[in-house]
Each structure stands twice: as structure tokens, then as C-alpha cells.
Design a protein around this motif. Structure first.
Motif, mmCIF file in Angstrom:
data_model
loop_
_atom_site.group_PDB
_atom_site.id
_atom_site.type_symbol
_atom_site.label_atom_id
_atom_site.label_comp_id
_atom_site.label_asym_id
_atom_site.label_seq_id
_atom_site.Cartn_x
_atom_site.Cartn_y
_atom_site.Cartn_z
ATOM 1 N N LEU A 1 -91.752 -2.564 -12.975
ATOM 2 C CA LEU A 1 -92.324 -3.401 -14.027
ATOM 3 C C LEU A 1 -91.221 -4.022 -14.873
ATOM 4 C CD1 LEU A 1 -94.977 -0.755 -15.193
ATOM 5 C CD2 LEU A 1 -95.283 -2.535 -13.472
ATOM 6 N N THR A 2 -91.378 -5.307 -15.171
ATOM 7 C CA THR A 2 -90.378 -5.989 -16.006
ATOM 8 C C THR A 2 -91.004 -6.739 -17.179
ATOM 9 O OG1 THR A 2 -90.467 -7.901 -14.507
ATOM 10 C CG2 THR A 2 -88.727 -6.269 -14.093
ATOM 11 N N PRO B 1 -86.965 -0.722 -28.181
ATOM 12 C CA PRO B 1 -86.855 -0.596 -26.723
ATOM 13 C C PRO B 1 -86.397 -1.916 -26.096
ATOM 14 C CG PRO B 1 -89.154 -0.809 -27.360
ATOM 15 C CD PRO B 1 -88.370 -0.686 -28.638
ATOM 16 N N ALA B 2 -85.434 -1.810 -25.155
ATOM 17 C CA ALA B 2 -84.943 -3.020 -24.486
ATOM 18 C C ALA B 2 -84.512 -2.712 -23.058
ATOM 19 C CB ALA B 2 -83.781 -3.615 -25.274
ATOM 20 N N PRO B 3 -85.387 -2.067 -22.265
ATOM 21 C CA PRO B 3 -85.016 -1.798 -20.870
ATOM 22 C C PRO B 3 -85.078 -3.072 -20.035
ATOM 23 C CG PRO B 3 -87.270 -1.108 -21.240
ATOM 24 C CD PRO B 3 -86.736 -1.555 -22.580
ATOM 25 N N SER B 4 -84.304 -3.106 -18.970
ATOM 26 C CA SER B 4 -84.372 -4.247 -18.054
ATOM 27 C C SER B 4 -85.548 -4.119 -17.106
ATOM 28 C CB SER B 4 -83.071 -4.368 -17.266
ATOM 29 O OG SER B 4 -82.830 -3.194 -16.508
ATOM 30 N N ALA B 5 -86.008 -2.887 -16.866
ATOM 31 C CA ALA B 5 -87.152 -2.654 -15.982
ATOM 32 C C ALA B 5 -87.664 -1.240 -16.201
ATOM 33 C CB ALA B 5 -86.761 -2.853 -14.517
ATOM 34 N N VAL B 6 -88.884 -1.007 -15.734
ATOM 35 C CA VAL B 6 -89.496 0.324 -15.723
ATOM 36 C C VAL B 6 -89.932 0.609 -14.290
ATOM 37 C CG1 VAL B 6 -91.376 1.764 -16.574
ATOM 38 C CG2 VAL B 6 -90.322 0.060 -18.093
#
Length: 464
Positions: A21-22, A40-45
Motif C-alpha cells: 500500500l502506498t 507518519p511518513a512511510p514510503s509504503a506499507v
């Protein structure tokens, strides 16, 4: 995002399909815990379903230099599960199955995404008991509990998460799958690597399976809530009861904590106002145990250690008394509490609390201090409530100063800056108050063995 990162995400998408997931909503849902300091600042999950998929994720991360952050129930209080710097979140929500149960071993094997309450209910269905319990049991996951060596309200009798894990399967930062201890009770064959991963906050590898031992169910639980004139008297009450009765819990809370809980609709246990309160629980396995508890209670009253008290007479009353302790966090939440989870040896608790109280009150007399915690194991939760007219930013800045003073006192008493919440990012600057330079160097050396490329939850616990 670099071309290398794009290539890595393409590989993850190919591996996991719709489980990579993006979108922004997923980033905000999975990239956080209960702390509110970092956005939160992830590039993807990614949501793996098997240990093999976790291995493949780690291999892709090593190949492309991705950083991975484990995500369980997202109930942590140290930001160990926060992805604030473009990491890939590895969420274990889909690895949530009970894999095996053996009634003779009294052991259950589970995936890391099994919710704590789910495990407790499974144990109950087998006529057994999983004793590690805390307020977030309805949403926290076993993998996260293992990563932080979670404690809770029953440690005085049953110990920490570590004491109930007889086997672990972990995927290291190298991508290796290690099968540790294999559910054995006795195993004297060198280093027990299982215990390196318990409490490591996902910095060495990710738990993909755990074997958990279970206990017999407690019977005829009874609770006493007692009011005491001072904190030293609370400790005398603990000592008096422990001499003759095996307690399953011994909690304490201040009059300020009681006031907030009562405002939230919990029933007052008795009319007398007291500076401190304690809640103790035990199994009333016979009339003699109940009679002995009352004798100790009466002795404590005669000594002036207890001003008033009440004992549960039914399961309903037991649950009602526990509300006094369990709803404290909920009741103070609207006041933006600044929390510290600290511990010292039990014998040092009274001096420690008095010392901390004095320092904070002298520096910030306008701050309301709410104490509560698991006093039977030396763990206290110090909560400082934000004054209504003080900006949140200034409040947290001033509380940062408080933390350093508090941790100076923690170091003076050879205590811990984090008794059960972990270090993560919130306590990382203060690790040196509880661990020596030599210890931290050893921990960094261990990380280099299991995670040489520093892809597993980097920036948590310490920097390398």
C-alpha cells in the motif's frame, strides 16, 4: 524517491500485490503508534501473510537499501513503531492465526499479529490462562509485546512477556529464519538467542512465530482497595500482605488519579478521602485465606497504615474496583499528559517518589502530577498534566527539562528510564541514564551481527 527505491517498491508490489500500500490513508494508519510527536511518513506499507514473505521483504530491503519498521497493534508509547523517514512499514495484521496448541505442554504457537486479548480468550477456551495483561490488550499484538517485553498489571505474580515465551521464529536483518529454543522448558546448549530478540524493538529482526506457555486459570479472585495516609504506608501494606498471601496484583494511585477517575463516572469505593490508594488482588482459595486477608487489613488499620478500605464480595464488585485503576489513563487523556514510565527496586520506591515529586513541584508548581503504577514490581507511571492556559508546544518543551531531572534521579537510584514501554525514539536520547557506554557498545555490536546493513527499525533504541 530515487530510482532504486522505485525499483524496490515495484518488487514489493509484484510480491504482495494489493498488500503493498502506498496511499496516504494507509501511511497514516500503519505508520504510527500512540505517541504524537512524529508525523507518519512511510514510503509504503506491506502486509505479509507468511514467514517466507517476510524473508523476501527483507531480501528486497537489503538489495535496495530500504529501511523497515515493524507494526503491530500500534499501541506503543515510545515511537518504536513510527515510520517518520520514508521507511517501509511491515504490518503483521494478516499474520494473525493460532497455529498449534498442545494440552500436555500447555503451550500455544501463534503468529505475531495475534491480538493479546485473542490469545487470552483462546487460553480461557482451553481452561487455561495467559497472564500478561494491560489496558491495550484488546488491540496490542503478541509480536509487539515481545518486541517491548511488555509487562502490565500481573507482573508481581506472573512476570513479564519474556517469562512466557518458550520458542521464537525470527527473520533477521540478514534475511535468515532462526528457530529459537523450539518450545523447550530446559535447554542448556549455549546462548539463548531468544532473549536477545525479546525487548529488542525489532532492531535485530522480526518475530514471525512465537510459542507461548500458558498457566492454570486463577480461581476466586478477590480485590481490596485501601486508602493510605502516605506513600511509605502503601509500601508497608505491600510488605504486610506479601508475607502471608501470594498476590496476583498490587497497584497504587494518588488522590489526584482517583479524582480524575471519579469525574469519569467510576463509583467511589468508600467515603474517606486519602492521599494514596492501593489495589491488591489475590486468589481466595479457602475461607482461611479470606480471613487472613481481613486480619492483615485490620492490623494495617491499627498501625495507621490504612485509613479505610473495601473488599470485593463478587465478580461484579471485583471488576468495579479494577475500574478505579484501569480507567486512569482514559480519564487524564483530555489533559494532554506527559508520561514517564520508570522503575527502581521496590525498596527504593518511597525515597524515589518523594525526590521526583519535590523536584518537579519546586520547578513547576502549576503542573499537576498524577502518579499511578505497578508498585508491586517497582514500576511507576509519572504523568504531568498540561495546564489549560499553556500552549502544547511550550508544555512539552518544559516537560523535556523535567525528564532530564527525573532521569538524573533514576540514575541516582540505579533505575530504568523505561520499565515496560521500550525506548524507541522518545527515550533514545536518555538511554545513557540506564545503560553504560560499554553496554550500549555491546548492543550495537550485537545489532551489527544480525542486521549488518541497519535496515531493521533504524533510528530506534540507539543510532548506529
Amino acid at each position: 524517491m530515487t530510482a532504486l527505491a522505485h525499483a524496490a517498491l515495484d518488487q514489493l508490489s509484484e510480491l504482495l500485490g494489493a498488500r503493498c500500500l502506498t496511499d496516504t490513508d494507509s501511511a497514516e494508519r500503519y505508520g504510527v503508534d500512540w505517541t504524537k510527536v512524529w508525523a507518519p511518513a512511510p514510503s509504503a506499507v506491506v502486509l505479509p501473510e507468511t514467514a517466507e514473505e517476510v524473508q523476501q521483504i527483507v531480501e528486497i530491503a537489503n538489495e535496495h537499501g530500504l529501511h523497515l519498521v515493524p507494526s503491530g497493534g500500534r499501541t506503543g508509547l515510545s515511537a518504536a513503531a513510527v515510520a517518520a523517514n520514508g521507511e517501509v512499514v511491515v504490518a503483521f495484521d494478516r499474520m494473525n492465526r493460532v497455529l498449534d496448541f498442545n494440552e500436555y505442554d500447555r503451550a500455544v504457537t501463534v503468529q505475531p499479529g495475534v491480538v493479546t486479548q485473542q490469545l487470552q480468550e483462546f487460553a480461557e477456551q482451553q481452561g487455561l490462562f495467559y497472564p500478561v495483561d494491560f489496558a491495550s490488550a484488546g488491540s496490542s499484538q503478541i509480536g509487539g509485546n515481545i518486541n517491548t517485553n511488555a509487562g502490565g498489571i500481573k507482573v508481581i505474580r506472573y512476570g513479564m512477556t519474556r517469562d512466557w515465551i518458550t520458542g521464537l521464529k525470527v527473520v533477521t536483518g540478514r534475511g535468515e529464519l532462526l528457530d529459537l529454543n523450539k518450545g523447550l522448558i530446559k535447554n542448556a546448549t549455549g546462548y539463548d538467542l531468544r532473549h536477545l530478540f525479546i525487548g529488542s524493538e525489532g532492531t535485530l529482526g522480526f518475530v514471525v512465530e512465537a510459542t507461548v506457555k500458558l498457566a492454570r486459570q486463577p480461581r476466586d479472585l478477590t480485590a481490596l482497595v485501601l486508602g493510605a495516609p502516605g506513600f511509605r504506608e502503601v509500601m508497608k501494606v505491600l510488605h504486610a500482605f506479601q508475607k502471608d498471601i501470594d498476590l496476583t496484583a498490587f497497584e497504587f494511585f494518588s488522590d489526584k488519579a482517583m479524582a480524575h477517575v471519579l469525574e469519569h463516572g467510576v463509583a467511589r469505593p468508600f467515603d474517606t478521602d486519602c492521599p494514596f490508594y492501593c489495589l491488591l488482588e489475590f486468589e481466595q482459595l479457602s475461607e482461611q485465606v479470606g480471613e487472613r486477608a481481613m486480619e492483615i487489613f485490620e492490623h494495617c488499620v491499627e498501625q495507621g497504615w490504612v485509613l479505610d478500605g473495601v473488599m470485593s464480595q463478587s465478580l461484579g464488585q471485583l471488576e468495579q474496583l479494577w475500574q478505579l485503576r484501569e480507567r486512569i489513563s482514559e480519564s487524564i487523556a483530555p489533559h494532554t499528559p506527559y508520561k514517564n514510565d520508570i522503575s527502581v527496586t521496590i525498596s527504593k520506591v518511597p525515597d524515589f517518589v518523594e525526590n521526583v515529586d519535590k523536584v518537579v513541584q519546586e520547578a513547576y508548581p502549576d503542573f499537576e502530577i498524577v502518579w499511578f503504577g505497578h508498585i508491586g514490581d517497582g514500576n511507576m507511571h509519572l504523568n504531568i498534566l498540561k495546564p489549560a492556559d499553556l500552549a502544547k508546544e511550550e508544555f512539552f518543551q518544559r516537560c523535556g527539562e523535567v525528564s532530564r531531572w527525573v532521569f538524573d534521579i533514576v540514575a541516582k537510584y540505579n533505575g530504568s528510564i523505561s520499565a515496560e514501554h521500550g525506548v524507541g525514539m522518545t527515550k533514545k536520547p536518555y538511554l545513557g541514564y540506564s545503560r553504560s557506554e560499554e553496554e550500549i557498545a555491546c548492543m550495537k555490536a550485537i545489532k551489527a551481527v544480525f542486521d549488518p546493513n541497519n535496515i531493521m527499525n533504524p533510528g530506534k533504541l540507539f543510532d548506529v
